[in-house]
Design a protein around this motif. Structure first.
Motif, PDB file in Angstrom:
ATOM      1  N   ASN A  99      71.501 123.185 -15.002  1.00 47.10           N
ATOM      2  CA  ASN A  99      72.606 124.118 -15.227  1.00 47.10           C
ATOM      3  C   ASN A  99      73.825 123.758 -14.392  1.00 47.10           C
ATOM      4  O   ASN A  99      74.583 124.629 -13.993  1.00 47.10           O
ATOM      5  N   THR A 108      66.180 123.795 -14.666  1.00 44.54           N
ATOM      6  CA  THR A 108      67.115 124.787 -15.228  1.00 44.54           C
ATOM      7  C   THR A 108      67.771 125.637 -14.153  1.00 44.54           C
ATOM      8  O   THR A 108      68.826 126.200 -14.382  1.00 44.54           O
ATOM      9  N   ASN A 109      67.157 125.729 -12.975  1.00 48.10           N
ATOM     10  CA  ASN A 109      67.761 126.535 -11.917  1.00 48.10           C
ATOM     11  C   ASN A 109      68.612 125.718 -10.949  1.00 48.10           C
ATOM     12  O   ASN A 109      69.006 126.216  -9.904  1.00 48.10           O
ATOM     13  N   THR A 145      72.025 124.564 -10.050  1.00 44.37           N
ATOM     14  CA  THR A 145      73.357 125.046 -10.432  1.00 44.37           C
ATOM     15  C   THR A 145      74.434 124.393  -9.565  1.00 44.37           C
ATOM     16  O   THR A 145      74.154 123.475  -8.799  1.00 44.37           O
TER      17      THR A 145
HETATM   18  C1  LIG Z   1      70.442 128.091 -17.158  1.00 45.73           C
HETATM   19  O1  LIG Z   1      70.708 127.820 -18.481  1.00 45.73           O
HETATM   20  C2  LIG Z   1      69.963 128.541 -19.405  1.00 45.73           C
HETATM   21  C3  LIG Z   1      70.231 128.016 -20.777  1.00 45.73           C
HETATM   22  O2  LIG Z   1      71.513 127.492 -20.898  1.00 45.73           O
HETATM   23  C4  LIG Z   1      70.330 130.027 -19.229  1.00 45.73           C
HETATM   24  O3  LIG Z   1      69.568 130.800 -20.139  1.00 45.73           O
HETATM   25  C5  LIG Z   1      70.027 130.436 -17.811  1.00 45.73           C
HETATM   26  O4  LIG Z   1      70.436 131.763 -17.588  1.00 45.73           O
HETATM   27  C6  LIG Z   1      70.695 129.546 -16.816  1.00 45.73           C
HETATM   28  N1  LIG Z   1      70.205 129.828 -15.497  1.00 45.73           N
HETATM   29  C7  LIG Z   1      70.999 129.964 -14.433  1.00 45.73           C
HETATM   30  C8  LIG Z   1      70.314 130.195 -13.153  1.00 45.73           C
HETATM   31  O5  LIG Z   1      72.209 129.863 -14.517  1.00 45.73           O
END
Ligand SMILES: *[C@@H]1O[C@H](CO)[C@@H](O)[C@H](O)[C@H]1NC(C)=O
Ligand SMILES: *[C@@H]1O[C@H](CO)[C@@H](O)[C@H](O)[C@H]1NC(C)=O
Ligand SMILES: *[C@@H]1O[C@H](CO)[C@@H](O)[C@H](O)[C@H]1NC(C)=O
Length: 337
Positions: free
Chosen positions: A137, A112-113, A115
């Motif tokens: 992400n 998830t981290n 980017t």
């Molecule tokens: C990654 O995605 C999640 C869910 O879409 C979100 O809550 C989170 O803030 C995002 N993290 C970053 C680092 O962008």
């Protein structure tokens, strides 16, 4: 202890052999290609030396490192797979991944981290057969350069934050078996070029985006195995996706704004999954559908009318597969007046 004395001469050479074998194994030469090792160590550094890659120790053979596979002697044990999955990884995909020229399989998944955009250096990986960047992400567009990865068979970019439209260049890939762009924020139409894939006809998963416009007429010429266009803003006539001569197994068009006369559709004899719920489809359910080996069927929330044909699999599904239509009747709904 006469027994003990008897076994010793047999066991001794055995132990000696085992010892020599283990010694030889520990001294065996590092199979890892030096260039690959340097690139991998730079990738590790670029990802801030995550614990997930703790086994990436410069003193050891990189072919034994976690998340990696090397090919056989035929490719001089070059790195062929990099699979980073479910780790505590933050940052962007390092540009150095483009410097692993024998890579066939590249996976960044459930991070998830992770980017940034889809790393442009991936364009250099001409041996890539499978590219899977999903549940991350990643943002930005689905890059046009993917159409130049001529050996690509599987493209999975699902569950990200990708925006923009689908590049028409994907249809240039001759070996593609599956495209999964579902669960992003893609907009614009399905490219016209998707009606002329240069090789096999790939499975198409485009669900949960914001795609709009009609299904291009050109798609009617193709015999897809699986199509999932659900949860978009597609409209117009999707009947061209069907046809009695096709061998399609799976069609999910649910939750769009499709509008066509279902009475006029002929269905593939192989159809196992048909989900049309939440559209503006009118007409009636053709009797021919009783011949399809349906395992899943849902036409709820449309504008259908008339008798639900009796027979085949059509009464296997409960009323919720049929409810919220204009005037459908007959089992499993109330009988027709
Ligand atoms: C990654 O995605 C999640 C869910 O879409 C979100 O809550 C989170 O803030 C995002 N993290 C970053 C680092 O962008
Ligand atoms: C993602 O980043 C946030 C903030 O830096 C951190 O709290 C979280 O543990 C990270 N998650 C993963 C899976 O790396
Ligand atoms: C059909 O789809 C509707 C709408 O999503 C849902 O409520 C219903 O449970 C589904 N029924 C079946 C049998 O799939």
């Amino acid at each position: 202890m006469p027994n003990m004395m008897n076994t010793k001469p047999v066991l001794l050479p055995l132990f000696l052999f085992l010892f020599l074998f283990l010694f030889a194994a520990s001294q065996s030469k590092d199979l890892c290609n030096k260039d690959d090792k340097n690139v991998l160590l730079r990738i590790k550094k670029s990802l801030n030396n995550p614990y997930h890659l703790a086994s990436w120790d410069p003193q050891t053979d990189c072919c034994s490192w976690y998340c990696l596979e090397c090919g056989g002697a035929d490719v001089n044990h070059r790195v062929t797979e990099l699979t980073i999955f479910s780790g505590q990884i933050s940052g962007q995909i390092p540009p150095e991944v483009g410097d692993l020229p024998f890579l066939q399989n590249l996976v960044f998944r459930k991070l998830t981290n992770l980017t940034g955009t889809i790393q442009p250096a991936i364009a250099k990986l001409q041996n890539l057969r499978s590219l899977r960047l999903s549940w991350t992400n990643l943002s930005g567009p689905v890059p046009d350069f993917l159409g130049r990865l001529k050996n690509l068979e599987f493209l999975d970019l699902s569950f990200n934050d990708l925006t923009g439209s689908i590049p028409s260049s994907l249809s240039l890939l001759p070996n593609l078996m599956s495209i999964d762009l579902s669960r992003n924020k893609l907009t614009g139409p399905i490219p016209d070029s998707f009606g002329s894939f240069h090789g096999k006809v790939p499975d198409l998963y485009l669900s949960h985006n914001q795609l709009s416009g009609p299904v291009p007429k050109s798609l009617g010429n193709l015999d897809f195995n699986r199509i999932d266009f659900s949860r978009n803003k597609l409209e117009g006539d999707a009947s061209l996706l069907f046809g009695s001569q096709k061998t399609t197994w799976y069609i999910d068009l649910s939750r769009n704004m499709f509008q066509f006369d279902l009475s006029k559709v002929t269905f593939p004899k192989t159809l196992g999954v048909l989900d049309l719920n939440h559209n503006k489809i009118f007409g009636s359910i053709p009797v021919q559908l009783t011949e399809a080996p349906l395992q899943f069927f849902n036409v709820s929330y449309n504008m259908l009318c008339g008798n639900i044909p009796a027979g085949g699999a059509l009464q296997k599904f409960d009323y919720s597969a049929y409810f919220h239509n204009k005037c459908l009747c007959g089992a499993p709904l109330a009988s027709c007046k």
